[in-house]
Scaffold this motif. Structure first.
Motif, mmCIF file in Angstrom:
data_model
loop_
_atom_site.group_PDB
_atom_site.id
_atom_site.type_symbol
_atom_site.label_atom_id
_atom_site.label_comp_id
_atom_site.label_asym_id
_atom_site.label_seq_id
_atom_site.Cartn_x
_atom_site.Cartn_y
_atom_site.Cartn_z
ATOM 1 N N ASN A 1 0.868 -1.038 -0.237
ATOM 2 C CA ASN A 1 0.086 0.063 -0.031
ATOM 3 C C ASN A 1 0.732 1.225 0.034
ATOM 4 O O ASN A 1 0.300 2.213 -0.347
ATOM 5 C CB ASN A 1 -0.889 0.015 1.127
ATOM 6 C CG ASN A 1 -2.007 -1.034 1.269
ATOM 7 O OD1 ASN A 1 -2.471 -1.349 -0.064
ATOM 8 N ND2 ASN A 1 -2.178 -1.710 2.510
ATOM 9 N N THR A 2 2.082 1.260 0.337
ATOM 10 C CA THR A 2 2.733 2.285 0.712
ATOM 11 C C THR A 2 4.247 2.188 0.071
ATOM 12 O O THR A 2 5.110 1.166 0.100
ATOM 13 C CB THR A 2 3.030 2.811 2.267
ATOM 14 O OG1 THR A 2 1.641 2.760 2.835
ATOM 15 C CG2 THR A 2 3.625 4.187 2.333
ATOM 16 N N THR A 3 4.821 3.264 -0.583
ATOM 17 C CA THR A 3 6.254 3.348 -1.182
ATOM 18 C C THR A 3 6.785 4.320 -0.805
ATOM 19 O O THR A 3 6.150 5.532 -1.032
ATOM 20 C CB THR A 3 6.151 3.019 -2.630
ATOM 21 O OG1 THR A 3 5.611 1.756 -3.017
ATOM 22 C CG2 THR A 3 7.706 3.247 -2.876
ATOM 23 N N LEU A 4 7.949 4.540 -0.086
ATOM 24 C CA LEU A 4 8.752 5.399 0.451
ATOM 25 C C LEU A 4 10.119 5.616 -0.259
ATOM 26 O O LEU A 4 10.839 4.623 -0.197
ATOM 27 C CB LEU A 4 8.887 5.472 2.083
ATOM 28 C CG LEU A 4 9.705 6.769 2.870
ATOM 29 C CD1 LEU A 4 9.001 7.873 2.558
ATOM 30 C CD2 LEU A 4 9.860 6.287 4.319
ATOM 31 N N CYS A 5 10.231 6.805 -0.996
ATOM 32 C CA CYS A 5 11.637 6.935 -1.659
ATOM 33 C C CYS A 5 12.262 8.031 -1.021
ATOM 34 O O CYS A 5 11.520 9.122 -0.826
ATOM 35 C CB CYS A 5 11.300 7.277 -3.126
ATOM 36 S SG CYS A 5 10.225 5.982 -4.122
ATOM 37 N N LEU A 6 13.375 7.914 -0.760
ATOM 38 C CA LEU A 6 14.065 8.923 -0.032
ATOM 39 C C LEU A 6 15.574 9.212 -0.767
ATOM 40 O O LEU A 6 16.243 8.321 -1.030
ATOM 41 C CB LEU A 6 14.512 8.505 1.456
ATOM 42 C CG LEU A 6 13.333 8.554 2.478
ATOM 43 C CD1 LEU A 6 13.652 7.916 3.761
ATOM 44 C CD2 LEU A 6 12.852 9.924 2.680
ATOM 45 N N TRP A 7 15.952 10.473 -0.675
ATOM 46 C CA TRP A 7 16.973 10.903 -1.189
ATOM 47 C C TRP A 7 17.809 11.853 -0.586
ATOM 48 O O TRP A 7 17.096 12.648 -0.240
ATOM 49 C CB TRP A 7 17.063 11.215 -2.830
ATOM 50 C CG TRP A 7 18.477 11.733 -3.604
ATOM 51 C CD1 TRP A 7 19.300 10.955 -3.936
ATOM 52 C CD2 TRP A 7 18.773 12.977 -3.748
ATOM 53 N NE1 TRP A 7 20.172 11.888 -4.429
ATOM 54 C CE2 TRP A 7 19.936 12.992 -4.277
ATOM 55 C CE3 TRP A 7 18.152 14.189 -3.398
ATOM 56 C CZ2 TRP A 7 20.472 14.079 -4.857
ATOM 57 C CZ3 TRP A 7 18.601 15.412 -3.747
ATOM 58 C CH2 TRP A 7 19.937 15.286 -4.375
ATOM 59 N N ALA A 8 19.070 11.499 -0.025
ATOM 60 C CA ALA A 8 19.800 12.634 0.782
ATOM 61 C C ALA A 8 20.875 12.992 -0.082
ATOM 62 O O ALA A 8 21.791 12.475 -0.682
ATOM 63 C CB ALA A 8 20.439 12.002 1.913
ATOM 64 N N ASN A 9 21.033 14.446 -0.310
ATOM 65 C CA ASN A 9 22.029 15.181 -1.166
ATOM 66 C C ASN A 9 23.206 15.302 -0.292
ATOM 67 O O ASN A 9 23.421 16.501 0.351
ATOM 68 C CB ASN A 9 21.682 16.461 -1.539
ATOM 69 C CG ASN A 9 22.538 17.124 -2.423
ATOM 70 O OD1 ASN A 9 23.410 16.414 -3.252
ATOM 71 N ND2 ASN A 9 22.384 18.306 -3.113
ATOM 72 N N LEU A 10 24.074 14.393 -0.006
ATOM 73 C CA LEU A 10 25.246 14.505 0.663
ATOM 74 C C LEU A 10 26.356 15.008 0.184
ATOM 75 O O LEU A 10 27.154 15.828 0.698
ATOM 76 C CB LEU A 10 25.865 12.999 1.034
ATOM 77 C CG LEU A 10 24.815 12.420 1.970
ATOM 78 C CD1 LEU A 10 25.226 10.901 2.169
ATOM 79 C CD2 LEU A 10 24.413 12.960 3.196
ATOM 80 N N MET A 11 26.480 15.011 -1.297
ATOM 81 C CA MET A 11 27.750 15.659 -2.074
ATOM 82 C C MET A 11 27.462 17.090 -2.498
ATOM 83 O O MET A 11 28.483 17.879 -2.807
ATOM 84 C CB MET A 11 27.920 14.745 -3.478
ATOM 85 C CG MET A 11 28.438 13.174 -2.895
ATOM 86 S SD MET A 11 29.991 13.232 -2.088
ATOM 87 C CE MET A 11 31.249 13.720 -3.132
ATOM 88 N N ARG A 12 26.077 17.240 -2.609
ATOM 89 C CA ARG A 12 25.970 18.654 -3.192
ATOM 90 C C ARG A 12 26.463 19.167 -4.521
ATOM 91 O O ARG A 12 27.156 19.959 -4.593
ATOM 92 C CB ARG A 12 26.077 19.469 -2.113
ATOM 93 C CG ARG A 12 25.071 19.640 -0.876
ATOM 94 C CD ARG A 12 25.388 20.689 0.303
ATOM 95 N NE ARG A 12 26.511 20.514 0.944
ATOM 96 C CZ ARG A 12 26.930 19.633 1.947
ATOM 97 N NH1 ARG A 12 25.764 18.974 2.331
ATOM 98 N NH2 ARG A 12 27.964 19.919 2.391
ATOM 99 N N ASN A 13 26.397 18.214 -5.332
ATOM 100 C CA ASN A 13 27.335 18.347 -6.780
ATOM 101 C C ASN A 13 26.247 19.092 -7.440
ATOM 102 O O ASN A 13 25.242 18.627 -7.980
ATOM 103 C CB ASN A 13 27.486 16.987 -7.378
ATOM 104 C CG ASN A 13 28.391 16.980 -8.459
ATOM 105 O OD1 ASN A 13 28.861 18.209 -8.910
ATOM 106 N ND2 ASN A 13 28.501 15.952 -9.240
ATOM 107 N N PRO A 14 26.674 20.188 -7.913
ATOM 108 C CA PRO A 14 25.620 20.884 -8.845
ATOM 109 C C PRO A 14 25.541 20.271 -10.141
ATOM 110 O O PRO A 14 24.700 20.706 -10.976
ATOM 111 C CB PRO A 14 26.622 22.547 -9.137
ATOM 112 C CG PRO A 14 27.515 22.605 -7.900
ATOM 113 C CD PRO A 14 27.735 21.122 -7.557
ATOM 114 N N ARG A 15 26.585 19.311 -10.738
ATOM 115 C CA ARG A 15 26.391 18.746 -11.921
ATOM 116 C C ARG A 15 25.214 17.557 -11.768
ATOM 117 O O ARG A 15 25.022 16.869 -12.824
ATOM 118 C CB ARG A 15 27.798 18.204 -12.434
ATOM 119 C CG ARG A 15 28.777 19.550 -12.575
ATOM 120 C CD ARG A 15 30.008 18.730 -12.838
ATOM 121 N NE ARG A 15 29.864 18.251 -14.511
ATOM 122 C CZ ARG A 15 30.928 17.736 -14.982
ATOM 123 N NH1 ARG A 15 32.226 17.701 -14.412
ATOM 124 N NH2 ARG A 15 30.820 17.124 -15.987
#
Length: 780
Positions: free
Chosen positions: A230-244
Motif C-alpha cells: 500500500n505504501t512506497t517511501l522513496c528517500l534521497w539525501a544530497n550528501l555531495m551537493r554536486n551542482p552537476r
C-alpha cells in the motif's frame, strides 16, 4: 375633350359553349359531393374505429381495475417476502462478523464506538518512542541503496490496523443514516489520517539521520526505497551537493525527476511518498462538500416486523374481491362478531394496533403523504411511495452552499466531475538532518525533537531571453500504477494545503505515453558522455505507461480522469443463464463490460485485456465489486451528481425504480434489453425489450416484445424495434395490468412463472441493486 373610346365587348358564348360549361359545372358539383360523401364515410369509419378502440380500452381498463387489488397484493407479498429474507440474512451476517471479530481479539477498535476509537488514537499519539514498532508490523523490508539491498530497519509499511480502521470509518461515513454521527466519524477519520502521516514522517527522519552510513559509491548520495503493498517511501539525501547532478531516478518504483542547479547544490533531502490510498481527497470532500446521509435503497417501505398472518391476510383480501356483495357483508358481520366476543388481551392489543395503523394511513393520505403499502381497496394507485424519498434517492440532489461551486477559479478540481486514481504522490523537500559521525569506535548523533523541517523551494524567475525559460521548473515522470485503468488521457492535479483542494494550475508540458510492446533493438556501444542519454532511453523503453510534466513547486500530486468518462451507455442487456444465474452486459461509451451473477456473487469480465487480476474474473459481492471498480477507475455507477455532468432524457425516478424492483423478480427467467424507443416515449414512460429466454446464447430477434411502463398501467406494445415511428398502441392480443410482473406473465410459460417464484432472495436482491446503481433505463 376627345371622345371616349368604347371598350371591346366580350364575345358571346354559343349554345355549345354554354352547354359545355354547364356540364363541367355539373361534373364538378358531383365530384365535390362524391368527395364529401367519401370524406364523411371515412370520418364515420374513423369514428367507429375510435369508438371500437375506446370500447376495447374501457373494457381492458375495467378488467384491470377489477383485478388491481389482487395483483398489487400479490406483488407486495413477493416484495415483502424478499425484503424480510434479505434483511434477516444481512443481520445474521453482521452479527456473525461481529462475533468472529470478538473471538479473534482483534487490535482494531469498533469504529462505531467512539470511546474505543479515542482510546486507540490516544495510545498511538502518546507513545512516539514505540510508535514505529507498534504501527509497522513485523515484515520484511526492502531498503535499497543504489543497487544493493540492506536490512536498514526492522519496520514494515504494513498498516494493517490503522488502514483497516480508516477504511471502516470511510465506509461508515458513506453509509451513515444519522446526521448526528457525521461529525464523530469525520473527527476520528481526520485524526487517524494525521497519525498515518506522522508515523511515516518518523520513519523518514530515522532513515535520513543515518544517510551517511549508506552512501551510494557511484553518486556519493543516499538513495533508499521502503515499500509494501500500500505504501512506497522513496528517500534521497544530497550528501555531495554536486551542482552537476541533474537526474534522480527510482527505477524500482518508476519515478524520476530532474533537479535544478539550485537544489543540486543545497543541503536537502527529497522524499517521494506514494500511497495507494487517497486521504487528501477525503479531506477536500469533508471541507467543501456537505456530507449527506445515505438515501434509502428501496422505495417500497415495509414494516420492520411483519404482523402475524400478513401473507394470509393478503390472500384473504384477494379472495374477498371475488365474493358477492351479500357474501362480503356476511364476512364483515362475522368478523365484527368475532372481534366483539374476543376476550384475550393480546387480541385486543392487536386490534388497537391495526386501528391506529389505519388511522395513521388515513391521516397521511389526507395530508398528501403517500404510504408505500399497496391499497387493495382502491384501484387508483399502484402502491403509495414516499415521494420525497424517491426524489432524493433517484434524481440529482439540489446544490447547496457547501459544495465546491462556491470556490471560484477554473483551476479548482471538482471532485464530482473528476476522480483521483492510483493513489497520491507526496513530492516533498526537507532540510537534511544532521548526520552521525564516528570517533574512536563511537557513533555520535545530534539529538533533536524538531523533526524534519520543510525546505521552502522558491524557483528562480525565468528569463524570457534565455533559451531554457523553464529551467527553474521541476520535471517529473511517473509510471502509471498497475492497479488502475485510465479510459482516457489522465490529468494531473496538485494539492493546495491552505485551501484544502486539488488544483490543475502550476502544471505544464503534460504528456502521456501509453505502453506499446515493441521489438527490442540491438544495443549499440556508447561513449561515457552519452550515459545520461542512454539512461533516459532505458526509462522511455521500460514497460508501463508513463506521464511526464513540469511543476512549479513541491507538493502532493495525483492523476485524475473524468468520473463519467464511460457515460452514457450505448446499450445494455440482461440475460439469465440458469437457476439464480445471469449475465448483465453494459456497452459503455468507451468500455464494454459484463457482470456474471451467481446467487449474491458477481464476477466482472471484459473483452479487452486490461490487466487488474484482482478485479476481473474474481467472485465478490455486489457492494465489494462496486467499490473495487471505482477504485480501479472503471465507473458504470450513478450517484446524486451524475445528472449534473451527463446529458440524459429526464424520466420519472419513481417509475424507474418500480421497474427495477419487478424486473429483478423475474430476472431468473426473462431476458431484458434496451430499446431505442425508450428515448422517444416521453418522460413519464419507459420502453423495455423483454422475452422469456435462458442460456448463454442471445435470444432470437423475433422473440423480443416491447413493453411500455407507465404510472397507471403496464402494457405490451404492438410496434416492434424496427418500426418507423413510435406508437403507444397496445398489442391486440394483450391486456392491461397494474403490475409489471403480471404483464410479463401473460407471455410466459407456466414453467417459467413457477421458476420466478423459486428464485433465491439473494439473487433477486443482487440483480435489483445492480439495476439501481447503474440505472440503465435512464442513462442509456
Amino acid at each position: 375633350m376627345p371622345p371616349k373610346k368604347k371598350g371591346k365587348k366580350a364575345p358571346k358564348l354559343t349554345k355549345a359553349q354554354k352547354a359545355k360549361l354547364k356540364l363541367e359545372e355539373e361534373e364538378r358539383r358531383l365530384r365535390e359531393e362524391e368527395e364529401a360523401r367519401i370524406q364523411a364515410e371515412r370520418e364515420e369509419l374513423e369514428r367507429l374505429e375510435r369508438q371500437r378502440r375506446q370500447e376495447i380500452l374501457d373494457r381492458l381498463e375495467e378488467k384491470d381495475s377489477k383485478r388491481r387489488g389482487g395483483e398489487l397484493g400479490e406483488l407486495h407479498s413477493l416484495l415483502a417476502k424478499n425484503y424480510f429474507a434479505v434483511k434477516k440474512h444481512k443481520n445474521d451476517v453482521a452479527q456473525m462478523t461481529k462475533w468472529d471479530k470478538y473471538m479473534k481479539c482483534s487490535d482494531i477498535p469498533d469504529p462505531t464506538v467512539q470511546q474505543e476509537v479515542n482510546t486507540f488514537i490516544s495510545l498511538w499519539n502518546d507513545n512516539p518512542e514505540c510508535s514505529v514498532q507498534t504501527v509497522f508490523k513485523q515484515c520484511n523490508v526492502a531498503l535499497q541503496v543504489g543497487s544493493v539491498s540492506h536490512d536498514h530497519c526492522n519496520h514494515s509499511l504494513n498498516f494493517c490496523c490503522l488502514r483497516q480502521l480508516i477504511e471502516e470509518l470511510e465506509t461508515l461515513l458513506g453509509e451513515v443514516t444519522d446526521e448526528a454521527n457525521i461529525p464523530k466519524f469525520q473527527e476520528a477519520l481526520m485524526l487517524l489520517q494525521n497519525i498515518v502521516y506522522k508515523k511515516i514522517l518518523n520513519i523518514s527522519m530515522e532513515t535520513l539521520k543515518g544517510a551517511s552510513n549508506h552512501i551510494d559509491t557511484e553518486t556519493g548520495n543516499m538513495q533508499a526505497v521502503i515499500k509494501n503493498d500500500n505504501t512506497t517511501l522513496c528517500l534521497w539525501a544530497n550528501l555531495m551537493r554536486n551542482p552537476r547532478f541533474k537526474r534522480l531516478t527510482f527505477k524500482s518504483v518508476g519515478f524520476g525527476c530532474e533537479l535544478t542547479k539550485q537544489l543540486a547544490a543545497s543541503n536537502v533531502a527529497l522524499r517521494v511518498l506514494y500511497t495507494s490510498y487517497d486521504h487528501l481527497s477525503i479531506v477536500c470532500k469533508l471541507t467543501h462538500l456537505k456530507p449527506t446521509t445515505a438515501p434509502p435503497c428501496l422505495l417500497t417501505v415495509f414494516n420492520d416486523v411483519p404482523h402475524e398472518g400478513t401473507y394470509e391476510r393478503n390472500k384473504k383480501a384477494k379472495e374477498t374481491l371475488e365474493l358477492t356483495p351479500e357474501e362480503m357483508q356476511q364476512e364483515a358481520e362475522d368478523a365484527q362478531q368475532e372481534q366483539n366476543t374476543a376476550k384475550e388481551p393480546e387480541l385486543e392489543k392487536a386490534v388497537d394496533d391495526d386501528f391506529m395503523s389505519e388511522r395513521m394511513s388515513e391521516e397521511s393520505m389526507n395530508t398528501g403523504t403517500r404510504s408505500s403499502i399497496p391499497n387493495t381497496e382502491d384501484g387508483d394507485s399502484q402502491y403509495d411511495p414516499h415521494t420525497d424519498d424517491i426524489t432524493d434517492a433517484m434524481s440529482p440532489l439540489p446544490m447547496d452552499d457547501h459544495t465546491t461551486d462556491h470556490i471560484e477559479g477554473a483551476e479548482v478540481v471538482d471532485l464530482r466531475m473528476y476522480t483521483p486514481l492510483g493513489g497520491v504522490f507526496y513530492f516533498e523537500l526537507f532540510h537534511l538532518p544532521s548526520q552521525s559521525f564516528h570517533v574512536r569506535g563511537w557513533e555520535i548523533q545530534k539529538l533533536s525533537d524538531a523533526g524534519l523541517r520543510t525546505f521552502k523551494y522558491i524557483p528562480e524567475k525565468p528569463n524570457p531571453e534565455d533559451e531554457e525559460t523553464s529551467s527553474s521548473l521541476l520535471s517529473l515522470y511517473v509510471k502509471l500504477p498497475e492497479s488502475v485503468v485510465f479510459l482516457e488521457t489522465p490529468r494531473a492535479a496538485r494539492w493546495d494545503a491552505e485551501a484544502k483542494y486539488w488544483r490543475m494550475d502550476g502544471i505544464i508540458d503534460f504528456s502521456y505515453r501509453e505502453y506499446v510492446e515493441e521489438e527490442v533493438a540491438p544495443k549499440v556501444e556508447r561513449d561515457e558522455d552519452d550515459d545520461d542519454e542512454e539512461e533516459e532511453e532505458e526509462e522511455e523503453n521500460s514497460k508501463g505507461a508513463k506521464v511526464s510534466f513540469k511543476i512549479e513547486q513541491f507538493a502532493p500530486f495525483v492523476l485524475m480522469q473524468r468520473t463519467y468518462a464511460n457515460f452514457p451507455f450505448r446499450s445494455w442487456e440482461f440475460r439469465p443463464l440458469g437457476k439464480d444465474s445471469a449475465i448483465y452486459t453494459i456497452h459503455g461509451a468507451i468500455l464494454d463490460l459484463s457482470i456474471t451473477i451467481q446467487g449474491n456473487q458477481c464476477m466482472l469480465q471484459s473483452d479487452r485485456e486490461l490487466g487488474l487480476p484482482n478485479l476481473f474474473d474474481k467472485w465478490m459481492s455486489a457492494p465489494d465489486l462496486q467499490h473495487a471498480m471505482l477504485k480501479a477507475g472503471i465507473n458504470i455507477f450513478v450517484n446524486e451528481h451524475t445528472g449534473k455532468f451527463i446529458r440524459f432524457g429526464h424520466k420519472d425516478p419513481f417509475m424507474e425504480h418500480v421497474a427495477y424492483e419487478q424486473l429483478a423478480l423475474f430476472a431468473s427467467v426473462c431476458s431484458f434489453s434496451w430499446s431505442k424507443w425508450n428515448a422517444q416515449c416521453g418522460p413519464e414512460h419507459f420502453v423495455i425489450k423483454i422475452c422469456e429466454h435462458q442460456g448463454p446464447d442471445p435470444p432470437p430477434e423475433d422473440l423480443w416484445n416491447l413493453y411500455l411502463v407507465g404510472a397507471q398501467r403496464f402494457q405490451k406494445l404492438e410496434m416492434t424495434e424496427t418500426s418507423d415511428v413510435f406508437c403507444a398502441d397496445h398489442h391486440p392480443d394483450s391486456e392491461f395490468h397494474s403490475t409489471f410482473i403480471h404483464m410479463m406473465q401473460d407471455n410466459m410459460s407456466p414453467e417459467g412463472i413457477t421458476q420466478t417464484r423459486e428464485a433465491h432472495f439473494l439473487f433477486v436482491d443482487t440483480v435489483q441493486s445492480l439495476f439501481c446503481v447503474t440505472r440503465p433505463l435512464m442513462f442509456c
